[in-house]
Design a protein around this motif. Structure first.
Motif, PDB file in Angstrom:
ATOM      1  N   LEU A 143       0.850  -1.181   0.000  1.00 29.50           N
ATOM      2  CA  LEU A 143       0.000   0.000   0.000  1.00 29.50           C
ATOM      3  C   LEU A 143       0.892   1.240   0.000  1.00 29.50           C
ATOM      4  O   LEU A 143       1.811   1.342   0.821  1.00 29.50           O
ATOM      5  CB  LEU A 143      -0.892   0.036   1.235  1.00 29.50           C
ATOM      6  N   ILE A 144       0.609   2.173  -0.905  1.00 28.50           N
ATOM      7  CA  ILE A 144       1.337   3.437  -0.962  1.00 28.50           C
ATOM      8  C   ILE A 144       0.357   4.561  -0.652  1.00 28.50           C
ATOM      9  O   ILE A 144      -0.634   4.739  -1.356  1.00 28.50           O
ATOM     10  CB  ILE A 144       1.991   3.681  -2.331  1.00 28.50           C
ATOM     11  N   VAL A 145       0.640   5.297   0.419  1.00 29.98           N
ATOM     12  CA  VAL A 145      -0.217   6.389   0.870  1.00 29.98           C
ATOM     13  C   VAL A 145       0.379   7.708   0.390  1.00 29.98           C
ATOM     14  O   VAL A 145       1.528   8.021   0.710  1.00 29.98           O
ATOM     15  CB  VAL A 145      -0.321   6.403   2.411  1.00 29.98           C
ATOM     16  N   PHE A 146      -0.409   8.474  -0.363  1.00 31.61           N
ATOM     17  CA  PHE A 146       0.039   9.764  -0.871  1.00 31.61           C
ATOM     18  C   PHE A 146      -0.580  10.876  -0.032  1.00 31.61           C
ATOM     19  O   PHE A 146      -1.810  11.033  -0.010  1.00 31.61           O
ATOM     20  CB  PHE A 146      -0.354   9.933  -2.344  1.00 31.61           C
ATOM     21  N   LEU A 147       0.257  11.640   0.648  1.00 34.24           N
ATOM     22  CA  LEU A 147      -0.220  12.736   1.482  1.00 34.24           C
ATOM     23  C   LEU A 147      -0.488  13.976   0.642  1.00 34.24           C
ATOM     24  O   LEU A 147       0.068  14.138  -0.438  1.00 34.24           O
ATOM     25  CB  LEU A 147       0.814  13.067   2.567  1.00 34.24           C
ATOM     26  N   THR A 148      -1.333  14.872   1.185  1.00 32.94           N
ATOM     27  CA  THR A 148      -1.663  16.118   0.509  1.00 32.94           C
ATOM     28  C   THR A 148      -1.840  17.204   1.554  1.00 32.94           C
ATOM     29  O   THR A 148      -1.986  16.914   2.742  1.00 32.94           O
ATOM     30  CB  THR A 148      -2.947  15.974  -0.341  1.00 32.94           C
ATOM     31  N   GLU A 149      -1.850  18.438   1.103  1.00 30.28           N
ATOM     32  CA  GLU A 149      -2.079  19.568   2.006  1.00 30.28           C
ATOM     33  C   GLU A 149      -3.563  19.783   2.265  1.00 30.28           C
ATOM     34  O   GLU A 149      -3.943  20.617   3.072  1.00 30.28           O
ATOM     35  CB  GLU A 149      -1.472  20.847   1.408  1.00 30.28           C
ATOM     36  N   GLU A 159      -3.271   0.415  -3.878  1.00 25.42           N
ATOM     37  CA  GLU A 159      -3.157  -0.956  -3.365  1.00 25.42           C
ATOM     38  C   GLU A 159      -2.636  -1.855  -4.470  1.00 25.42           C
ATOM     39  O   GLU A 159      -3.263  -2.007  -5.515  1.00 25.42           O
ATOM     40  CB  GLU A 159      -4.515  -1.458  -2.886  1.00 25.42           C
ATOM     41  N   TYR A 160      -1.475  -2.454  -4.229  1.00 22.67           N
ATOM     42  CA  TYR A 160      -0.858  -3.375  -5.179  1.00 22.67           C
ATOM     43  C   TYR A 160      -0.885  -4.784  -4.603  1.00 22.67           C
ATOM     44  O   TYR A 160      -0.662  -4.979  -3.404  1.00 22.67           O
ATOM     45  CB  TYR A 160       0.597  -2.979  -5.455  1.00 22.67           C
ATOM     46  N   ARG A 161      -1.134  -5.758  -5.474  1.00 22.62           N
ATOM     47  CA  ARG A 161      -1.088  -7.172  -5.101  1.00 22.62           C
ATOM     48  C   ARG A 161      -0.085  -7.862  -6.016  1.00 22.62           C
ATOM     49  O   ARG A 161      -0.016  -7.583  -7.223  1.00 22.62           O
ATOM     50  CB  ARG A 161      -2.467  -7.824  -5.253  1.00 22.62           C
ATOM     51  N   LEU A 162       0.667  -8.781  -5.444  1.00 20.95           N
ATOM     52  CA  LEU A 162       1.708  -9.496  -6.179  1.00 20.95           C
ATOM     53  C   LEU A 162       1.098 -10.607  -7.024  1.00 20.95           C
ATOM     54  O   LEU A 162       0.279 -11.390  -6.543  1.00 20.95           O
ATOM     55  CB  LEU A 162       2.711 -10.090  -5.196  1.00 20.95           C
ATOM     56  N   SER A 163       1.477 -10.654  -8.288  1.00 24.72           N
ATOM     57  CA  SER A 163       1.055 -11.724  -9.185  1.00 24.72           C
ATOM     58  C   SER A 163       2.149 -11.927 -10.221  1.00 24.72           C
ATOM     59  O   SER A 163       2.617 -10.964 -10.836  1.00 24.72           O
ATOM     60  CB  SER A 163      -0.261 -11.351  -9.872  1.00 24.72           C
ATOM     61  N   GLU A 164       2.584 -13.173 -10.381  1.00 27.15           N
ATOM     62  CA  GLU A 164       3.620 -13.517 -11.352  1.00 27.15           C
ATOM     63  C   GLU A 164       4.876 -12.678 -11.162  1.00 27.15           C
ATOM     64  O   GLU A 164       5.505 -12.229 -12.120  1.00 27.15           O
ATOM     65  CB  GLU A 164       3.083 -13.393 -12.778  1.00 27.15           C
ATOM     66  N   GLY A 165       5.248 -12.454  -9.900  1.00 24.39           N
ATOM     67  CA  GLY A 165       6.503 -11.792  -9.591  1.00 24.39           C
ATOM     68  C   GLY A 165       6.512 -10.280  -9.676  1.00 24.39           C
ATOM     69  O   GLY A 165       7.564  -9.660  -9.506  1.00 24.39           O
ATOM     70  N   LEU A 172      -7.520   1.924  -6.312  1.00 22.54           N
ATOM     71  CA  LEU A 172      -7.159   3.285  -5.931  1.00 22.54           C
ATOM     72  C   LEU A 172      -8.165   3.719  -4.871  1.00 22.54           C
ATOM     73  O   LEU A 172      -9.328   3.970  -5.185  1.00 22.54           O
ATOM     74  CB  LEU A 172      -7.227   4.236  -7.132  1.00 22.54           C
ATOM     75  N   HIS A 173      -7.738   3.789  -3.641  1.00 26.11           N
ATOM     76  CA  HIS A 173      -8.608   4.218  -2.550  1.00 26.11           C
ATOM     77  C   HIS A 173      -8.587   5.744  -2.525  1.00 26.11           C
ATOM     78  O   HIS A 173      -7.507   6.342  -2.421  1.00 26.11           O
ATOM     79  CB  HIS A 173      -8.116   3.657  -1.215  1.00 26.11           C
ATOM     80  N   THR A 174      -9.771   6.371  -2.634  1.00 28.36           N
ATOM     81  CA  THR A 174      -9.812   7.824  -2.735  1.00 28.36           C
ATOM     82  C   THR A 174     -10.450   8.531  -1.543  1.00 28.36           C
ATOM     83  O   THR A 174     -10.202   9.714  -1.343  1.00 28.36           O
ATOM     84  CB  THR A 174     -10.560   8.255  -4.006  1.00 28.36           C
ATOM     85  N   ARG A 175     -11.256   7.860  -0.756  1.00 32.41           N
ATOM     86  CA  ARG A 175     -11.862   8.484   0.424  1.00 32.41           C
ATOM     87  C   ARG A 175     -11.735   7.618   1.677  1.00 32.41           C
ATOM     88  O   ARG A 175     -11.766   8.121   2.780  1.00 32.41           O
ATOM     89  CB  ARG A 175     -13.349   8.781   0.175  1.00 32.41           C
ATOM     90  N   ARG A 176     -11.649   6.328   1.437  1.00 29.59           N
ATOM     91  CA  ARG A 176     -11.536   5.368   2.532  1.00 29.59           C
ATOM     92  C   ARG A 176     -10.488   4.327   2.160  1.00 29.59           C
ATOM     93  O   ARG A 176     -10.317   4.013   0.989  1.00 29.59           O
ATOM     94  CB  ARG A 176     -12.855   4.609   2.760  1.00 29.59           C
ATOM     95  N   LEU A 177      -9.840   3.785   3.162  1.00 29.44           N
ATOM     96  CA  LEU A 177      -8.994   2.615   2.968  1.00 29.44           C
ATOM     97  C   LEU A 177      -9.829   1.411   3.360  1.00 29.44           C
ATOM     98  O   LEU A 177     -10.198   1.252   4.525  1.00 29.44           O
ATOM     99  CB  LEU A 177      -7.731   2.695   3.824  1.00 29.44           C
ATOM    100  N   THR A 178     -10.163   0.581   2.376  1.00 28.31           N
ATOM    101  CA  THR A 178     -10.954  -0.619   2.606  1.00 28.31           C
ATOM    102  C   THR A 178     -10.194  -1.805   2.027  1.00 28.31           C
ATOM    103  O   THR A 178     -10.035  -1.900   0.811  1.00 28.31           O
ATOM    104  CB  THR A 178     -12.341  -0.512   1.948  1.00 28.31           C
ATOM    105  N   VAL A 179      -9.701  -2.666   2.900  1.00 27.16           N
ATOM    106  CA  VAL A 179      -8.912  -3.829   2.508  1.00 27.16           C
ATOM    107  C   VAL A 179      -9.511  -5.047   3.201  1.00 27.16           C
ATOM    108  O   VAL A 179      -9.834  -4.993   4.391  1.00 27.16           O
ATOM    109  CB  VAL A 179      -7.428  -3.651   2.915  1.00 27.16           C
ATOM    110  N   ASP A 180      -9.656  -6.152   2.465  1.00 27.43           N
ATOM    111  CA  ASP A 180     -10.213  -7.379   3.038  1.00 27.43           C
ATOM    112  C   ASP A 180      -9.150  -8.300   3.618  1.00 27.43           C
ATOM    113  O   ASP A 180      -9.394  -8.981   4.610  1.00 27.43           O
ATOM    114  CB  ASP A 180     -11.009  -8.148   1.983  1.00 27.43           C
ATOM    115  N   SER A 181      -7.981  -8.354   2.970  1.00 30.61           N
ATOM    116  CA  SER A 181      -6.945  -9.281   3.420  1.00 30.61           C
ATOM    117  C   SER A 181      -5.569  -8.652   3.229  1.00 30.61           C
ATOM    118  O   SER A 181      -5.415  -7.756   2.400  1.00 30.61           O
ATOM    119  CB  SER A 181      -7.032 -10.599   2.638  1.00 30.61           C
ATOM    120  N   PRO A 182      -4.572  -9.042   3.981  1.00 30.95           N
ATOM    121  CA  PRO A 182      -4.582 -10.133   4.952  1.00 30.95           C
ATOM    122  C   PRO A 182      -5.286  -9.786   6.262  1.00 30.95           C
ATOM    123  O   PRO A 182      -5.600 -10.679   7.045  1.00 30.95           O
ATOM    124  CB  PRO A 182      -3.097 -10.393   5.196  1.00 30.95           C
TER     125      PRO A 182
END
Length: 195
Positions: A143-149, A159-165, A172-182
């Protein structure tokens, strides 16, 4: 200071350090650096907003943990990418399989990392260098969080997920961070960043 380190340890640091050399460095110095292919990279002190967002993400992940599988949540600790050459990073938030507190934390034990981007200093490191290193090390979620003023303090979270290396952008979470796993997390940006 770790025993075995010379009193003038800063003069002793070789251009390229090994895992053994790293163990000899004072702990307070190690908390201010990362090591990439044996080369020390000094980390700048993050802003209060940066620290607040990372801490609150970790707190919400900690609250969402379930007993099985056993996962731990920490902030700003070494994740060992490789021993030779020595490479270690200090993600802002780390989710990893349960280990003894004195065990080294390797990338293979890590299931999620979060980096909070400081626009003026860590943008390239977090979005290019660390993304490539974490993917190559096999860490499943980044997860990469981009801060703003702006008022809520966060522009977006990728949100990035690993697939095939390699990492694939899955959300792209724009108002809420919603993640199911892990670990399930659902929190508004304003609650992550507000003072």
């Amino acid at each position: 200071m770790t025993s075995g380190a010379p009193s003038d340890w800063y003069r002793w640091i070789p251009e390229q350090i090994s895992a053994r050399d790293y163990e000899l460095l004072p702990e307070d110095f190690c908390r201010t650096i990362e090591v990439v292919d044996g080369h020390i990279v000094k980390c700048e002190s993050p802003s209060r907003l940066h620290n607040r967002v990372a801490r609150r993400i970790a707190t919400h992940m900690e609250a969402g943990r379930k007993p099985e599988p056993c996962l731990m949540v920490d902030t700003d600790v070494d994740v060992r990418i490789s021993d030779v050459p020595l490479s270690l990073r200090r993600p802002d938030v780390i989710v990893y399989r349960c280990l003894d507190d004195d065990a080294k934390l390797y990338a293979g034990d890590t299931v999620l990392v979060v980096e909070v981007v400081s626009p003026d200093s860590s943008f390239h490191t977090d979005t290019v260098e660390k993304k490539a290193a974490y993917a190559a090390a096999g860490i499943p979620v980044y997860l990469i969080v981009f801060l703003t003023e702006a008022a809520d303090g966060i522009e977006l979270i990728e949100e990035y997920r690993l697939s095939e290396g390699r990492y694939h952008l899955v959300c792209l979470h724009t108002r809420r961070l919603t993640v199911d796993s892990p670990i399930p997390v659902d929190i508004a940006f304003g609650d992550l960043a507000s003072g």
